[in-house]
Design a protein around this motif. Structure first.
Motif, mmCIF file in Angstrom:
data_model
loop_
_atom_site.group_PDB
_atom_site.id
_atom_site.type_symbol
_atom_site.label_atom_id
_atom_site.label_comp_id
_atom_site.label_asym_id
_atom_site.label_seq_id
_atom_site.Cartn_x
_atom_site.Cartn_y
_atom_site.Cartn_z
ATOM 1 N N PHE A 1 0.829 -1.192 0.000
ATOM 2 C CA PHE A 1 0.000 0.000 0.000
ATOM 3 C C PHE A 1 0.868 1.248 0.000
ATOM 4 C CE2 PHE A 1 -2.865 -3.111 2.004
ATOM 5 C CZ PHE A 1 -3.991 -2.947 1.210
ATOM 6 N N GLY A 2 0.330 2.326 -0.585
ATOM 7 C CA GLY A 2 1.026 3.603 -0.607
ATOM 8 C C GLY A 2 0.054 4.759 -0.527
ATOM 9 N N ASN A 3 0.601 5.970 -0.623
ATOM 10 C CA ASN A 3 -0.201 7.200 -0.609
ATOM 11 C C ASN A 3 -1.152 7.232 0.571
ATOM 12 O OD1 ASN A 3 -0.922 9.724 -1.607
ATOM 13 N ND2 ASN A 3 -2.648 8.906 -2.778
ATOM 14 N N ASN A 4 -0.583 7.098 1.762
ATOM 15 C CA ASN A 4 -1.372 7.131 3.002
ATOM 16 C C ASN A 4 -2.466 6.075 2.993
ATOM 17 O OD1 ASN A 4 -1.947 8.107 5.560
ATOM 18 N ND2 ASN A 4 -3.409 9.622 4.814
ATOM 19 N N GLU A 5 -2.113 4.893 2.520
ATOM 20 C CA GLU A 5 -2.960 3.705 2.541
ATOM 21 C C GLU A 5 -4.114 3.759 1.547
ATOM 22 O OE1 GLU A 5 -4.254 2.850 6.485
ATOM 23 O OE2 GLU A 5 -2.273 3.102 7.370
ATOM 24 N N SER A 6 -4.128 4.739 0.638
ATOM 25 C CA SER A 6 -5.250 4.860 -0.283
ATOM 26 C C SER A 6 -4.984 4.223 -1.638
ATOM 27 C CB SER A 6 -5.591 6.342 -0.495
ATOM 28 O OG SER A 6 -4.522 7.025 -1.136
ATOM 29 N N VAL A 7 -3.748 3.789 -1.883
ATOM 30 C CA VAL A 7 -3.381 3.244 -3.191
ATOM 31 C C VAL A 7 -2.730 1.881 -3.019
ATOM 32 C CG1 VAL A 7 -1.876 3.554 -5.196
ATOM 33 C CG2 VAL A 7 -3.107 5.509 -4.263
ATOM 34 N N VAL A 8 -3.140 0.937 -3.856
ATOM 35 C CA VAL A 8 -2.463 -0.360 -3.913
ATOM 36 C C VAL A 8 -1.348 -0.248 -4.947
ATOM 37 C CG1 VAL A 8 -2.700 -2.799 -4.427
ATOM 38 C CG2 VAL A 8 -4.540 -1.621 -3.268
ATOM 39 N N VAL A 9 -0.120 -0.336 -4.496
ATOM 40 C CA VAL A 9 1.026 -0.213 -5.400
ATOM 41 C C VAL A 9 1.264 -1.537 -6.131
ATOM 42 C CG1 VAL A 9 3.480 0.357 -5.559
ATOM 43 C CG2 VAL A 9 2.022 1.537 -3.898
ATOM 44 N N ILE A 10 1.303 -2.621 -5.384
ATOM 45 C CA ILE A 10 1.456 -3.966 -5.961
ATOM 46 C C ILE A 10 0.460 -4.877 -5.245
ATOM 47 C CG2 ILE A 10 3.005 -5.913 -6.400
ATOM 48 C CD1 ILE A 10 5.357 -4.022 -6.219
ATOM 49 N N GLU A 11 -0.187 -5.760 -6.003
ATOM 50 C CA GLU A 11 -1.156 -6.664 -5.387
ATOM 51 C C GLU A 11 -1.018 -8.058 -5.976
ATOM 52 O OE1 GLU A 11 -5.063 -5.200 -6.189
ATOM 53 O OE2 GLU A 11 -4.602 -4.746 -8.277
ATOM 54 N N VAL A 12 -1.282 -9.036 -5.140
ATOM 55 C CA VAL A 12 -1.343 -10.435 -5.545
ATOM 56 C C VAL A 12 -2.688 -10.965 -5.064
ATOM 57 C CG1 VAL A 12 -0.337 -12.731 -5.352
ATOM 58 C CG2 VAL A 12 1.159 -10.732 -5.379
ATOM 59 N N PHE A 13 -3.606 -11.223 -5.988
ATOM 60 C CA PHE A 13 -4.915 -11.722 -5.610
ATOM 61 C C PHE A 13 -4.831 -13.219 -5.327
ATOM 62 C CE2 PHE A 13 -6.231 -8.076 -8.339
ATOM 63 C CZ PHE A 13 -6.786 -7.322 -7.309
ATOM 64 N N LEU A 14 -5.462 -13.613 -4.230
ATOM 65 C CA LEU A 14 -5.429 -15.004 -3.796
ATOM 66 C C LEU A 14 -6.839 -15.465 -3.466
ATOM 67 C CD1 LEU A 14 -2.361 -14.685 -1.407
ATOM 68 C CD2 LEU A 14 -2.355 -15.607 -3.721
ATOM 69 N N PRO A 15 -7.090 -16.765 -3.425
ATOM 70 C CA PRO A 15 -8.412 -17.255 -3.027
ATOM 71 C C PRO A 15 -8.771 -16.765 -1.631
ATOM 72 C CG PRO A 15 -7.099 -19.033 -3.976
ATOM 73 C CD PRO A 15 -6.172 -17.867 -3.803
ATOM 74 N N LEU A 16 -10.056 -16.491 -1.437
ATOM 75 C CA LEU A 16 -10.513 -16.016 -0.132
ATOM 76 C C LEU A 16 -10.176 -17.023 0.954
ATOM 77 C CD1 LEU A 16 -13.972 -14.423 -0.906
ATOM 78 C CD2 LEU A 16 -11.932 -13.262 -0.106
ATOM 79 N N SER A 17 -9.717 -16.490 2.081
ATOM 80 C CA SER A 17 -9.310 -17.355 3.180
ATOM 81 C C SER A 17 -9.618 -16.673 4.499
ATOM 82 C CB SER A 17 -7.817 -17.664 3.085
ATOM 83 O OG SER A 17 -7.347 -18.304 4.246
ATOM 84 N N ASP A 18 -10.047 -17.454 5.482
ATOM 85 C CA ASP A 18 -10.311 -16.910 6.810
ATOM 86 C C ASP A 18 -9.023 -16.644 7.582
ATOM 87 O OD1 ASP A 18 -13.048 -16.980 6.471
ATOM 88 O OD2 ASP A 18 -13.222 -19.024 7.232
ATOM 89 N N PHE A 19 -7.998 -17.485 7.367
ATOM 90 C CA PHE A 19 -6.754 -17.305 8.111
ATOM 91 C C PHE A 19 -5.556 -17.548 7.197
ATOM 92 C CE2 PHE A 19 -3.274 -18.769 10.907
ATOM 93 C CZ PHE A 19 -3.117 -17.597 11.626
ATOM 94 N N PRO A 20 -5.112 -16.502 6.475
ATOM 95 C CA PRO A 20 -3.883 -16.608 5.691
ATOM 96 C C PRO A 20 -2.691 -16.069 6.478
ATOM 97 C CG PRO A 20 -5.047 -14.641 5.040
ATOM 98 C CD PRO A 20 -5.825 -15.249 6.197
ATOM 99 N N ILE A 21 -1.521 -16.609 6.218
ATOM 100 C CA ILE A 21 -0.286 -16.056 6.775
ATOM 101 C C ILE A 21 0.740 -15.936 5.651
ATOM 102 C CG2 ILE A 21 -0.684 -17.026 9.068
ATOM 103 C CD1 ILE A 21 1.523 -19.080 8.451
ATOM 104 N N ALA A 22 1.590 -14.932 5.751
ATOM 105 C CA ALA A 22 2.730 -14.784 4.853
ATOM 106 C C ALA A 22 3.980 -15.069 5.664
ATOM 107 C CB ALA A 22 2.781 -13.376 4.264
ATOM 108 N N GLN A 23 4.794 -15.988 5.192
ATOM 109 C CA GLN A 23 5.918 -16.455 5.995
ATOM 110 C C GLN A 23 7.164 -16.642 5.132
ATOM 111 O OE1 GLN A 23 5.854 -20.546 7.747
ATOM 112 N NE2 GLN A 23 6.034 -19.449 9.697
ATOM 113 N N LEU A 24 8.289 -16.229 5.688
ATOM 114 C CA LEU A 24 9.588 -16.489 5.073
ATOM 115 C C LEU A 24 10.139 -17.757 5.709
ATOM 116 C CD1 LEU A 24 11.897 -15.757 3.200
ATOM 117 C CD2 LEU A 24 12.765 -14.204 4.956
ATOM 118 N N GLY A 25 10.147 -18.840 4.939
ATOM 119 C CA GLY A 25 10.526 -20.138 5.484
ATOM 120 C C GLY A 25 12.011 -20.298 5.679
#
Length: 867
Positions: A226-250
């Motif tokens: 996110f950018g511009n005071n949270e009003s703009v998506v700079v880069i996005e990766v759309f994923l299937p809807l999920s109740d509990f996703p995590i992003a992790q560096l393995g």
């Protein structure tokens, strides 16, 4: 009152005496060790929803213990405090008024929170897994979310300058060699300072804007910068809807996004997408080739090397007379060596290196001998890659990673590993060697200085921002403490509350509520400016009846923790005395109705489509992406806000949950707006998220036509009698008539005359196919039976093109013919002073012709006006 006085005592005594696990929070003078809570596997605190637990935990058999936040169901560690300073099972975690400390059994402090600005009143574990220290005013003093380890979860931000660090192994949580770093332009994966992946280069990533990024976040719909005071998506990766996703560096260096469903983790995204792109996947000089049949990397050794086991042992020269040099340390990095002491072993055709795609050559237009000599004179250089066609010279510095398999027929890029011993292969003339020596230092300087300068600027900027933020925060807290009444200092704790404001602060911010920018069923909206010059919209709620402050704050905690690019962000609240106010981010362009129906510039078709898609994504997240499902109940253009870049943000979501039981009888009049009410509102049927789908369908038709669905046909919109199919009166450019647009859309769909539905102001700047797509999606959303309407996730899929657009079911749309007849049969149209037109919605059903005599006249301004 006696119960409230006993409440802190219960939390103070039981954990100390009996090792009882607490829910939500613990208070100072609390001590815990693994031995004291061994019956609970070291757990001493649960979040209120039992999703997360805080525990003194050992992930392996070596009996190294860490203070961890753990996802309870999957037993997955999402954060650890003392990852680089483990303790024994007798070590203690202590909470005092000064903060958290972790000490080994001998009392030696191994980890602690930094100095805090005020005394600690409680340690909370929120429903999102954030460990938070609060003071008595419910202000956050310290949060684990601000000190990430290798994982981020919903509600957590990873700002520019911050990074995730991999663990050494599943059993050893110490910081490993891999980092995910956020910059103003991208997200980078690095191994020992060398980049091997960028988010923007991934095939699943979409670069939306050229704004500077501010932070990375994950939610139920995707991964975002996110950018511009949270009003703009700079880069996005759309994923299937999920109740509990995590992003992790393995531990292997792979960055993944996974979702937890049905007792299993499902990997939705990974970077790099090829395991051979991980720098150390096969150890030093290990040759990695991707096996498409097994989807696994195969490790071997290049020609002239031996070893190559499926681990990090790597490869060594087959000729025992050669040995690999050791890179110099930081004190003598870049120092010159005697070129004649080194030889170079060729790696063979089809060899590549992970960093070549992410770095610039140190020299262009040179021959391979010059490139080798350049490396030989620098003790930090361990190998080279040379581009035959361009004369490009890449150097491999400090650490040798794995070798990647590329096209074996590509002979342009040649790789060489620097070795000691054997006969020299450089054969430089004295003149060339001198030239190489002269240029070694300037080359290193030219390469390193821009990067060093960039990172220094980022670090200084981040430190300056933090310092300013802390200073302003202290000023605000001081002001609140001086003005808050004794009643408002009464301590109660709600997990996840956003920032709390005093009424005096908001009165000052709005100049005593001087500038009203909207009004609605919940109250008026005012423009305000906070002390840090942030412009906000402040909703002054005036009809919550007898709802108590704690119940109000509980619901605000839910709303405040919902973050999505297409939802207006709740920045704070005020619950002081009988005053209830909400502080939102301010949207410069106001509401969609002003832009779509106003006399200003015309929205182009691609802008209308983007607005439709953004609205659909926001609703899909409310219905399926956040932890607490929220039905908006009042989807309409007035509640769809736009910023200067026409970025969509839905407002007023979740406010329906603030209705008291006394107001539940006003369900129909309070929870919808004429023209957007689904039939089930009028038949006392069950209300579900499909009610929002219906309202979205109505908004979609208005985006297509550029006019209200339920207003007089304007003179600029000419519809002849044949086109109306008898459903409406003839309208010409010289007159006006009654046209119920949803019925007209149904009839044009049946006749395949889709361009008749497009806003004539577009003057042909759209195609039949584009209009057909939106009209068909809208009509599917308008099905009378809620079960036949698609959910918002499917609507997003149809708009994006990932799901085929289905045909509307005509039988379930026939009720629109009744609505159209009642609309056109109205002999008298009530023209209100504000120019709006009342439209009667009957208590109708497709299967029933007998209708109630009463109609529901609900003005769009009665509920919630534009912001």
């Amino acid at each position: 009152m006696g119960y409230f006085l006993l409440f802190p005592t219960i939390f103070l005594v039981f954990p100390l005496v009996s090792g009882l696990t607490s829910s939500g929070l613990v208070q100072p003078n609390f001590n815990a060790s693994y031995n004291a809570f061994i019956g609970n596997n070291g757990t001493f605190l649960f979040s209120r929803n039992n999703t997360f637990r805080a525990a003194i935990f050992s992930p392996g058999a070596q009996k190294s213990f860490y203070l961890c936040v753990i996802h309870a169901e999957s037993n997955t560690i999402i954060w650890s405090a003392n990852r680089d300073a483990p303790i024994s099972e007798s070590g203690t975690v202590s909470l005092t008024s000064k903060g958290l400390t972790i000490a080994d059994e001998d009392g030696k402090i191994r980890w602690s929170t930094p100095p805090l600005k005020s005394s600690v009143s409680a340690l909370l574990l929120t429903d999102f897994g954030n460990l938070v220290l609060h003071d008595r005013s419910n202000a956050s003093l310290w949060e684990s979310f601000h000190y990430p380890t290798d994982t981020i979860v919903i509600g957590q931000h990873l700002p520019v300058g911050a990074s995730l660090s991999s663990a050494v192994s599943d059993d050893d949580l110490s910081s490993g060699d891999y980092k995910l770093t956020i910059t103003t332009s991208d997200a980078f994966l690095q191994w020992k300072g060398q980049t091997y992946w960028k988010l923007s280069m991934d095939t699943k990533a979409f670069v939306n804007a050229n704004y500077a990024a501010e932070y990375m976040a994950i939610n139920g719909t995707g991964l975002y910068l996110f950018g511009n005071n949270e009003s703009v998506v700079v880069i996005e990766v759309f994923l299937p809807l999920s109740d509990f996703p995590i992003a992790q560096l393995g531990t292997s260096g792979m960055f993944t996004v996974s979702s937890y469903t049905s007792d299993n983790w499902l990997q939705e995204f990974s970077g790099p997408d090829d395991d051979c792109g991980i720098p150390f996947i096969c150890g030093p000089i290990g040759f990695c080739k991707y096996d498409s049949s097994s989807s696994n990397p195969i490790c071997s050794c290049p020609s002239g090397f031996h070893g190559g086991l499926q681990n990090t042992s790597g490869c060594l020269p087959s000729d025992g007379s050669y040995s690999l040099p050791v890179s110099c340390n930081s004190t003598n990095k870049g120092s010159r060596s005697d070129p004649s002491a080194f030889s170079y072993l060729w790696l063979g055709n089809g060899s590549g290196y992970f960093s070549n795609s992410f770095s610039q050559p140190v020299k262009y237009g040179v021959n391979v001998s010059f490139c080798k000599n350049l490396c030989s004179m620098d003790c930090s250089c361990l190998g080279i890659f040379y581009g035959n066609s361009s004369g490009s010279c890449y150097v491999l510095e400090n650490e040798l990673g794995s070798i990647m398999s590329v096209d074996p027929t590509d002979t342009n890029l040649a790789g060489f590993i620097k070795v000691l011993g054997g006969s020299s292969t450089t054969n430089f003339s004295g003149t060339t060697s001198v030239s190489g020596q002269r240029q070694a230092v300037p080359v290193a300087a030219l390469v390193l200085l821009p990067f060093v300068g960039f990172f220094l600027l980022v670090a200084l900027g981040f430190l300056f921002w933090k310092r300013c933020g802390l200073s302003k925060s202290k000023e605000k807290i001081s002001g609140r403490c001086n003005s808050r009444s004794s009643e408002d200092l009464e301590a109660f704790y709600i997990s996840g509350l956003p920032k709390r404001f005093d009424y005096d602060e908001l009165e000052l911010a709005t100049d005593k509520f001087k500038t009203q920018i909207g009004s609605g069923g919940f109250g008026a909206v005012y423009k305000g400016t906070l002390p840090d010059k942030t412009v906000v919209a402040i909703k002054k709620i005036n009809n919550l009846g007898v709802q108590g402050r704690k119940e109000f704050c509980t619901e605000i905690a839910v709303i405040g923790n919902i973050h999505h690019v297409n939802l207006v962000r709740l920045k704070g609240f005020c619950a002081q005395g009988r005053q209830r106010l909400l502080v939102y981010e301010y949207m410069n362009r106001g509401s969609l109705d002003r832009t779509l129906f106003g006399s200003g510039s015309i929205l182009e078709w691609h802008q209308r489509f983007d607005i439709a898609l953004g609205t659909a994504r926001g609703l899909a997240y409310l219905h399926s992406g956040c932890e607490h499902k929220i039905i908006h109940c009042d989807v309409k253009p007035e509640n769809i806000l736009l910023d200067d870049n026409l970025q969509v943000k839905i407002s007023d979501f979740g406010l329906s949950k603030l209705l008291t039981p006394e107001q539940s009888g006003l369900f129909t009049t309070m929870r919808g707006t004429r023209g957007y009410l689904a039939p089930e509102w009028l038949t006392n049927s069950a209300i579900s998220e499909k009610t929002d789908v219906y309202s979205f369908g109505m908004v979609l038709l208005e985006l297509v036509s550029g006019r209200k669905n339920c207003l007089l046909q304007s003179q600029s919109h000419s519809i002849d009698d044949s086109a109306s199919g008898g459903g409406g009166q003839s309208t010409t450019s010289s007159g006006s008539g009654l046209v119920y647009y949803p019925l007209f859309a149904l009839e044009m769909h049946e006749q395949k005359k889709y361009l008749e539905l497009a806003d004539p102001r577009l003057q042909g700047r759209t195609t039949r196919e584009e209009v057909e797509k939106l009209v068909r999606v809208a009509l599917c959303c308008l099905h009378e039976e809620p079960a036949l309407r698609p959910n918002m996730v499917s609507v997003v899929g149809m708009l994006e093109g990932g799901i085929p657009v289905v045909q509307p079911i005509i039988e379930s749309l026939n009720f629109l013919r009744f609505y159209g007849r009642r609309f056109t049969e109205a002999s008298t149209v009530l023209e209100r002073n504000d120019g709006s037109t009342s439209f009667p919605l009957a208590n109708a059903s497709r299967s029933t012709s007998d209708l109630h005599n009463g109609f529901s006249y609900i003005s769009s301004q009665q509920i919630s006006g534009p912001r």
